[in-house]
Enzyme design. Structure first.
Site, PDB file in Angstrom:
ATOM      1  N   ASP A  71     -45.791  13.933 -60.519  1.00 25.63           N
ATOM      2  CA  ASP A  71     -45.436  14.989 -59.976  1.00 25.63           C
ATOM      3  C   ASP A  71     -45.488  16.195 -61.090  1.00 25.63           C
ATOM      4  O   ASP A  71     -44.684  16.047 -61.745  1.00 25.63           O
ATOM      5  CB  ASP A  71     -44.147  14.875 -59.288  1.00 25.63           C
ATOM      6  N   TYR A 110     -37.403  13.259 -56.507  1.00 20.30           N
ATOM      7  CA  TYR A 110     -37.385  14.016 -55.530  1.00 20.30           C
ATOM      8  C   TYR A 110     -36.282  13.253 -54.197  1.00 20.30           C
ATOM      9  O   TYR A 110     -37.224  11.663 -53.891  1.00 20.30           O
ATOM     10  CB  TYR A 110     -38.084  15.311 -55.586  1.00 20.30           C
ATOM     11  N   ARG A 136     -59.229  22.860 -39.503  1.00 19.76           N
ATOM     12  CA  ARG A 136     -58.840  21.602 -40.243  1.00 19.76           C
ATOM     13  C   ARG A 136     -58.795  20.964 -41.183  1.00 19.76           C
ATOM     14  O   ARG A 136     -58.828  20.407 -42.727  1.00 19.76           O
ATOM     15  CB  ARG A 136     -58.045  20.600 -39.209  1.00 19.76           C
ATOM     16  N   LYS A 166     -42.952  25.648 -54.640  1.00 15.99           N
ATOM     17  CA  LYS A 166     -41.968  26.003 -56.564  1.00 15.99           C
ATOM     18  C   LYS A 166     -42.346  26.908 -56.440  1.00 15.99           C
ATOM     19  O   LYS A 166     -42.722  28.173 -56.374  1.00 15.99           O
ATOM     20  CB  LYS A 166     -41.324  24.492 -56.543  1.00 15.99           C
TER      21      LYS A 166
HETATM   22  O1  P1T Z   1     -40.264  20.759 -50.065  1.00 18.56           O
HETATM   23  P1  P1T Z   1     -41.778  19.873 -50.336  1.00 18.56           P
HETATM   24  O2  P1T Z   1     -43.553  21.088 -51.102  1.00 18.56           O
HETATM   25  O3  P1T Z   1     -42.411  18.883 -48.896  1.00 18.56           O
HETATM   26  O4  P1T Z   1     -41.857  19.287 -51.960  1.00 18.56           O
HETATM   27  C1  P1T Z   1     -41.061  17.761 -52.093  1.00 18.56           C
HETATM   28  C2  P1T Z   1     -40.737  17.900 -53.221  1.00 18.56           C
HETATM   29  C3  P1T Z   1     -41.702  16.957 -54.053  1.00 18.56           C
HETATM   30  N1  P1T Z   1     -41.901  17.096 -55.648  1.00 18.56           N
HETATM   31  C4  P1T Z   1     -40.537  17.084 -56.218  1.00 18.56           C
HETATM   32  C5  P1T Z   1     -40.857  17.223 -57.533  1.00 18.56           C
HETATM   33  C6  P1T Z   1     -39.640  18.239 -55.005  1.00 18.56           C
HETATM   34  O5  P1T Z   1     -38.898  18.748 -56.156  1.00 18.56           O
HETATM   35  C7  P1T Z   1     -40.006  18.116 -54.039  1.00 18.56           C
HETATM   36  C8  P1T Z   1     -38.918  18.994 -53.116  1.00 18.56           C
HETATM   37  N2  P1T Z   1     -37.909  19.432 -53.720  1.00 18.56           N
HETATM   38  C9  P1T Z   1     -36.618  19.780 -52.931  1.00 18.56           C
HETATM   39  C10 P1T Z   1     -37.031  20.714 -51.850  1.00 18.56           C
HETATM   40  C11 P1T Z   1     -35.253  20.400 -54.023  1.00 18.56           C
HETATM   41  O6  P1T Z   1     -34.797  21.561 -53.505  1.00 18.56           O
HETATM   42  O7  P1T Z   1     -35.239  19.501 -55.502  1.00 18.56           O
END
Ligand code: P1T
Length: 390
Positions: free
Chosen positions: A181, A108, A55, A206
């Site tokens: 972000d 998001y 961890r 992503k």
């Molecule tokens: O899904 P996760 O890995 O927890 O990430 C969240 C997140 C944070 N910031 C941005 C700009 C994001 O697009 C996302 C996640 N977005 C999607 C799942 C989507 O389809 O837009």
């Protein structure tokens, strides 16, 4: 290559070499998946390389974290189990109950949900402001109380652009930190820390991972005191990325540059196709001259990315119909993978912001343009749009 040498190299060289040198014992050129929870100590406290418990640190994660820091031009990187886990850790590292945040009025949906439904009951307050409107952000800042100015740029899903350099000085003048972000741009297209931001957030699910096979998140910072607070919370809260997830994410990261260029090439062709289509009422892409953030995007981004949003003439039903008819564009949430995805933000990724300031238009469709053959993508959109001749 030594890490010191690597960190001064070009983007693609850093993507491939930063964070790891071939294993001294075996010469393995790729970081092994260290599937271990604990490490033998040479006498109590005699840690080998600082590894004590996975961890706290794991070599597969260390390699990814080093690569992320090198690509974002930061001092330290931290890998988490998801983008939202990274965001949660960031919030608890840098804010406390009673603090105030400025957040995007277009972000998001899950980020808004985390701040509004988890952060607010914990004691945070937030004010949404348009990231593209410097005056609105300035007006939303409460000097002394605002600890973070949080932006996405480009935003999800409306692709608004915030001027990172200007927002950083606004935040700093008020004693706040700027969080960017960088999920949509990726470090290949934009490096917010080099423009004055304090923290970069990623959903590595992503573009960084890039193959839709792993969920993950990251934070990268340039200040060692901020790094210390995040490092403490990463270990204390425990939402770390596991070694197999780190391996996949790191493997994807190595090809980020070539993938991003192809995403951008294909997105440009999709944009050109959609702008000429009679059933499309608006195409939203920062690369278009008429996009209100075009000048700022041209300054701070290398290219304009692989996400294209557009609105259709026939309202929500039409948008849902187009989503259902697309075939090469797979109907699904997420973005940034090699395969093209289509989605209806209002009913899918942004359903959690319905009825708030962040609600998105019902006739909006978001495309994550993949790296397939461009002609196949255009033919698919032609087919998906043709039925709804309304
Ligand atoms: O899904 P996760 O890995 O927890 O990430 C969240 C997140 C944070 N910031 C941005 C700009 C994001 O697009 C996302 C996640 N977005 C999607 C799942 C989507 O389809 O837009």
């Amino acid at each position: 290559m030594t890490q010191e040498h690597t960190n001064k190299a070009g983007f693609e060289t850093r993507a491939i070499h930063a964070g790891y040198e071939p294993d001294p014992m075996t010469g393995a050129v790729i970081p092994p998946i260290y599937a271990t929870s604990t490490y033998k100590q040479d006498g109590v406290g005699g840690l080998r390389g600082g590894y004590e418990y996975s961890r706290s640190a794991n070599p597969t994660r260390t390699a990814l974290e080093g690569a992320l820091a090198a690509l974002e031009e930061g001092e330290r990187g931290f890998a988490f189990a998801s983008g939202l886990a990274a965001e949660d850790t960031l919030l608890r590292s840098l804010t406390k109950p009673g603090d105030h945040l400025v957040i995007p009025d277009d972000a998001y949906g899950g980020t808004f949900r985390l701040i509004d439904k988890v952060g607010v009951p914990w004691g945070l307050e937030h004010s949404p402001a348009a990231v593209s409107d410097v005056d609105a952000v300035r007006a939303a800042i409460q000097p002394g109380r605002t600890k973070l100015v949080w932006v996405e740029t480009p935003t999800n899903p409306l692709l608004n652009i915030g001027d990172i350099e200007t927002l950083a000085s606004l935040a700093h003048d008020a004693g706040a930190l700027l969080v960017v972000d960088n999920t949509f741009a990726s470090p290949y297209l934009q490096t917010p820390l080099a423009l004055g931001a304090d923290v970069v957030v990623h959903s590595t699910t992503k573009y960084v991972g890039g193959h839709s096979d792993v969920v993950g998140g990251a934070l990268v910072v340039r200040d060692l005191e901020v790094a210390e607070r995040i490092g403490f919370h990463q270990n204390a809260m425990g939402a770390v990325a596991g070694p197999f997830d780190c391996f996949l994410t790191h493997r994807g990261l190595k090809t980020l540059g070539v993938r991003m260029d192809r995403h951008c090439d294909n997105a440009e062709q999709v944009v050109e196709f959609l702008t000429r289509h009679p059933q499309v009422s608006e195409v939203i892409y920062p690369g278009l001259d008429e996009h209100p953030g075009h000048a700022v995007a041209s300054r701070q981004m290398k290219r304009y990315g692989g996400i294209v949003s557009f609105r259709v003439t026939g309202g929500e039903e039409h948008a849902l119909d187009v989503c259902a008819r697309a075939e090469v564009f797979t109907l699904g949430e997420s973005l940034g993978g090699v395969e093209s995805l289509i989605e209806h933000p209002g009913r899918m990724t942004h359903a959690s912001v319905a009825g708030t300031d962040l609600e998105v238009p019902a006739d909006l469709i978001r495309l994550s343009v993949g790296i397939e053959t461009a002609d196949d993508l255009l033919a698919d959109l032609e087919h998906a749009l043709e039925a709804g001749s309304r």
